[in-house]
Design a protein around this motif. Structure first.
Motif, short mmCIF file in Angstrom:
data_model
loop_
_atom_site.label_atom_id
_atom_site.label_comp_id
_atom_site.label_asym_id
_atom_site.label_seq_id
_atom_site.Cartn_x
_atom_site.Cartn_y
_atom_site.Cartn_z
N ASP A 41 58.19 33.62 16.74
CA ASP A 41 58.26 32.62 15.69
C ASP A 41 57.70 31.30 16.22
O ASP A 41 58.37 30.59 16.98
CB ASP A 41 59.71 32.43 15.24
CG ASP A 41 59.84 31.54 14.02
OD1 ASP A 41 58.82 30.99 13.56
OD2 ASP A 41 60.97 31.40 13.52
N LYS A 44 59.48 27.42 15.32
CA LYS A 44 60.64 26.83 15.97
C LYS A 44 60.18 25.99 17.15
O LYS A 44 59.15 26.25 17.76
CB LYS A 44 61.59 27.93 16.43
CG LYS A 44 62.19 28.67 15.26
CD LYS A 44 63.40 29.42 15.64
CE LYS A 44 63.98 30.04 14.38
NZ LYS A 44 65.11 30.87 14.64
N GLU A 48 60.04 30.69 19.58
CA GLU A 48 61.02 31.74 19.86
C GLU A 48 60.30 33.07 20.03
O GLU A 48 59.58 33.51 19.14
CB GLU A 48 62.01 31.83 18.70
CG GLU A 48 63.11 32.84 18.93
CD GLU A 48 64.09 32.84 17.78
OE1 GLU A 48 63.93 33.69 16.88
OE2 GLU A 48 64.98 31.97 17.77
#
Length: 88
Positions: A41, A44, A48
């Motif tokens: 991800d 973030k 992440e």
């Protein structure tokens, strides 16, 4: 069959989310894959990255080649690198 460990994009427009997958080198980016190894991800802060290290090591031991992007993400996240086998 050449196998690559690469990112498959998901999410919607302007909200990317990626799966780290083992896929045949000839398949499309978001197409057919052999196994999901984790997720990434980038939205973030900090990014992440969740990878199943056992699956990642298993696929690299079988000869799957991670892409440059996956290699750099794994190194930045601090996951253990592929260890040299004692027989080599």
């Amino acid at each position: 069959m050449a196998v690559k460990i690469r990112l498959a994009r998901g999410g919607r427009k302007k909200k990317p989310f990626y799966r780290v997958v083992a896929a045949d080198a000839d398949s499309k980016r978001d197409g057919r894959f052999l196994e999901i190894l984790g997720t990434y991800d980038p939205l973030k802060d900090p990014f992440e990255l969740k990878i199943d290290c056992a699956k990642y090591e298993e696929w690299t031991a079988r000869g799957a080649e991670p892409t440059d992007t996956v290699k750099s993400l794994v190194a930045r996240a601090g996951y253990p690198k592929k260890s040299a086998s004692p027989e080599a």
